[in-house]
Design an enzyme around this catalytic site. Sequence first.
Site, PDB file in Angstrom:
ATOM      1  CB  THR A  12      10.464  10.986  69.081  1.00  0.00           C
ATOM      2  OG1 THR A  12       9.925  11.345  69.726  1.00  0.00           O
ATOM      3  CG2 THR A  12       9.513  10.886  67.222  1.00  0.00           C
ATOM      4  CB  ALA A  13      15.592  10.232  67.174  1.00  0.00           C
ATOM      5  CB  VAL A  14      16.448   5.933  69.175  1.00  0.00           C
ATOM      6  CG1 VAL A  14      16.873   4.816  69.321  1.00  0.00           C
ATOM      7  CG2 VAL A  14      17.316   7.673  69.553  1.00  0.00           C
ATOM      8  N   GLY A  15      13.188   6.122  68.308  1.00  0.00           N
ATOM      9  CA  GLY A  15      12.133   5.353  67.372  1.00  0.00           C
ATOM     10  C   GLY A  15      12.382   5.131  66.177  1.00  0.00           C
TER      11      GLY A  15
ATOM     12  N   GLY B 264      12.375   5.310  75.075  1.00  0.00           N
ATOM     13  CA  GLY B 264      13.538   6.314  74.248  1.00  0.00           C
ATOM     14  C   GLY B 264      12.965   7.469  73.582  1.00  0.00           C
TER      15      GLY B 264
ATOM     16  CD  GLU C  90       5.011   2.498  75.560  1.00  0.00           C
ATOM     17  OE1 GLU C  90       4.642   3.568  76.904  1.00  0.00           O
ATOM     18  OE2 GLU C  90       4.035   1.469  75.277  1.00  0.00           O
TER      19      GLU C  90
ATOM     20  CB  CYS D 243       9.061   9.282  79.265  1.00  0.00           C
ATOM     21  SG  CYS D 243       7.837   7.958  80.032  1.00  0.00           S
TER      22      CYS D 243
END
Lengths: 494, 507
Positions: free
Chosen positions: A199-202, A197, A219, A253
């Site tokens: 970057t922020a939620v990562g 998903g 990822e 992506c």
Amino acid sequence: SGSVQIASGMSREQLAVQRARRSFQTGRTRPLDFRIQQLRRLQSFIKERQRDIKDALQTDLGKSERASEMYEILVVEAELHLSITRLAEWAAPRPVEKNLFTLLDEVYVKPEPLGVVLIIGPWNYPWSLTLLPLVGAIAAGNAAILKPSEISSNSSKVIEELLPLYLDKDLYQVVEGGVPEAQELLKERFDHIFYTGSTAVGKLVMEAAARHLTPVTLELGGKSPCYIDKNCDVGIACRRIAWAKLINCGQTCIAPDFILCEPSVLNRVVEEIKKSIKEFYADSTKTSDDYGRIINQRQFKRIMGLMEGCTIAFGGDADEAQGYIGPTVLKNVTGESKVMQEEIFGPLLPIITVNGVDEAIQFINEREKPLVLYVFSHDNKLIKKVIAETSSGALVANDCVVHFLDSALPFGGVGHSGMGRYRGRHTFDQLSNLRSCMIKQLRMEGLNSMRYPPHTAKKLSWARRFVLSHLNVQRLRNMVMLAMLASLAAFVVQ
Amino acid sequence: MERQLFQRAKEAFLSGRARPLEFRLQQLHALQRMITEKETEISTALKQDINRSQYDTPLLELIGIENEIKLAIEKLAQWAAPRPVEKNLLTISDEVYIQPEPLGVVLIIGAWNYPWALTLLPLVGAIAAGNAAVVKPSELSECSSLLLRALLPCYLDKDLYPVVMGGVSETQQLLRLRFDHIFYTGGSTVGKQVMEAAARHLTPVTLELGGKSPCYIDKNCDVRMACRRITWGKFVNCGQTCIAPDYILCEPCIQGRVVECIRQTLLEFYGADPKCSPDYGRIINQRHFNRIMSLMDGYTPVVGGQSDSSQCYIAPTVLKDVPPHSRLMQEEIFGPVLPIVTVSDMDDAINFINEREKPLALYIFCSDKKAIKRMIEETTSGGVTVNDVMMHYTLSSLPFGGVGQSGMGCYHGKHTFDQLSHHRACLIRSLNMESVNRARYPPQDRRRAKRARVALKSPLIDTSKRTLVWAVIATILGIGLFITLMVILLIAAGLNCTCWYWRGFYN
């Protein structure tokens, strides 16, 4: 499915994890036969339910049948086939190089299951990017909780309804839901979390994982640059770029996010892309089966907003009711333009002009490390220069996107584009505990005397001699084999 | 201050000078010189920190570091070279490989129990992989940290590998900065904080943590030899080793013999009064001394039990019949106290181990191959050594690391290099053969879809040089044998061949 509430007040997510963990602890995922049986059932699922899968994708993303097949179904089928044929090899103990001390011992690395794996899937390829990690999780002998994306709601529903009919109901569960459900899940303790998903939620996922010391595979995404050398075959380059960009309407992506090229080829690039689009879709991207749609209103508005401040070289047509945005090429784009501030994830292709490959490399290095870097050039030296002077998850020269399709290549990001890697055997390794095993004997105690107190200088010098003498066992073995081969050859000649 | 050093390291990395292999080899050689030239100073520092004997220091730390440096120097070219991968039909005519690359600036947080090995081993890998590294040794091993800070800039590049001193607050300052990898050795509680801090920057981490490493002694094995090895492993560095056998599991019938063998071995190793033995260490500080002493509260040891708080000395101590739920069994002991917990049989031991957190190491003493295999199958841990302790740490081809609460990631030898590199997938195609690609472009139809399907489902083929060499050798061998067979058959068939006659074959 008869879930009995063990303790009142346990949330649905807690129960799911508990059930998965208990089933894992029974040990039934350990035998390879069980794992292969589950993988075969997954194969049947995909084969028998293709209609449901394709319909869900059509509703969610306007994906044509062929596109669903190529980018969602085939890749999972190939992965399943690979895993089933190679599982015995992957799961076997892996011998390692020995030294003088361990010459007579059994030394190997043993892959083992980790436990319960959480797989959070994305909405852009809701089937392949959720099922590929699941294949690896099953192959490695883990239990898994799947959390498909609620944004691709039809696919999510289909997975939730149909998967339990094929796979073990307790070991592999699907938990549907949105952000609150995901947050509930992330409170639980897993043995590995696989997230695809943004970057922020990562970051949030990794923070939640840190509380339990859970390893993660992230990822993520970013802006994947695409440099076109002015001396290359611009026509072919643009066709490949246009194809890759417009798969799934830019919602990939690893889509080429923006183009870097010299001002002298700018117009040619625009022309060639226009030509390719005409080739692909005739004059009607809107009515073509092969052209997808934006997933929802929010994304639609976001992408449309990115166009401000740039000149539209062509395209720009949109239909909010249908979630349709036509292929759009933007020029007069700079590093500060709105479209360059976030990952586009849509069918907009900005072109930024640079004066040569050095400036392009500088531009790329000023930004976050991308998931993939694309270079189009005939000049091998230039390609090697770009490889040496930049960093990215992957690098593809003279094509786009296809590196995902070679399952021997590890797929993953670096820096903000992610951590960890998967595909093929790499998923298996990522979702396993690679346990070092050394089996010694209760004999030859004399050899150990140099380590026991009381210490003396003499003992120490022996220890030093032993440890620092590098016995190249591999080379010895090769020499022995060569000698055998030579004697066999002599015999034959004789 | 930390930020300044970090910035300088980052700028030095971005200048690109850490990238060429020659530079990395030169730095590794310098590090090797440091270890050999300054051995006396290092031993003295360790004696002051933890009363390490002058022989234990090289044995436990320096030889290992030298070994790793030697290996890295020897194999660097091989490790850093592009690694070809298997191809499929889609990529058959392309260049497909994995290119290991430096990550950037690595933060190495060391521990106090082996302050040199646990800081320098990761540093060797960081240098070999072409990174810059900020080294933060533990403040608890003060003399060693001061010495490291004094020595490192004299041998290595001053900007690329700075040493940051300090305690908790300095570490927290460092953790706010954005590193490209964090390598932490220490306890689980701080490990969680490190990972949380890393999450804010999406920095990957390697955590070498700890836990309680169980040691199972089967009643039918050579108990004498087993106890000798266990005693060595437990009391080296005064029990302050992350992979020390934390506690023993055995059946009640051999418990007495185990105690006796350990007692005898201790006499052999350290004499009647370990306090006077030059080879027996001390606890690092008062706080840990008090912690370990309080763990023993309420138990009467069968061996040892003496202590001297002024010297932070705790005698090698063995406790038997320890209840599984005692405080002694709740946290990692990290001291010279060895509890024995009785279990009814191997299955009981397996259950005991599985009820607890996954340990960093598991030790099994048993002569029965089948039983060993079963125990390995039914448990999990970072590593296993059977019939000895800690030795899986010494083979650098084995990846060393934990699982679950005992850590994530692994290192040693090539694994450190791999852990601190980015493995970039590279696919180099050509702008030719566009006709092959037609199948993937819209407009899609049945025929195109079919061709795409074939390409996507093609099997993986190993096209590496090694396979090619073996294939050629096998073919030549096969042809050679075939020819031999034909000749033999022809002769057996009594063929009257003149050339053979001429050679006198039919004499």
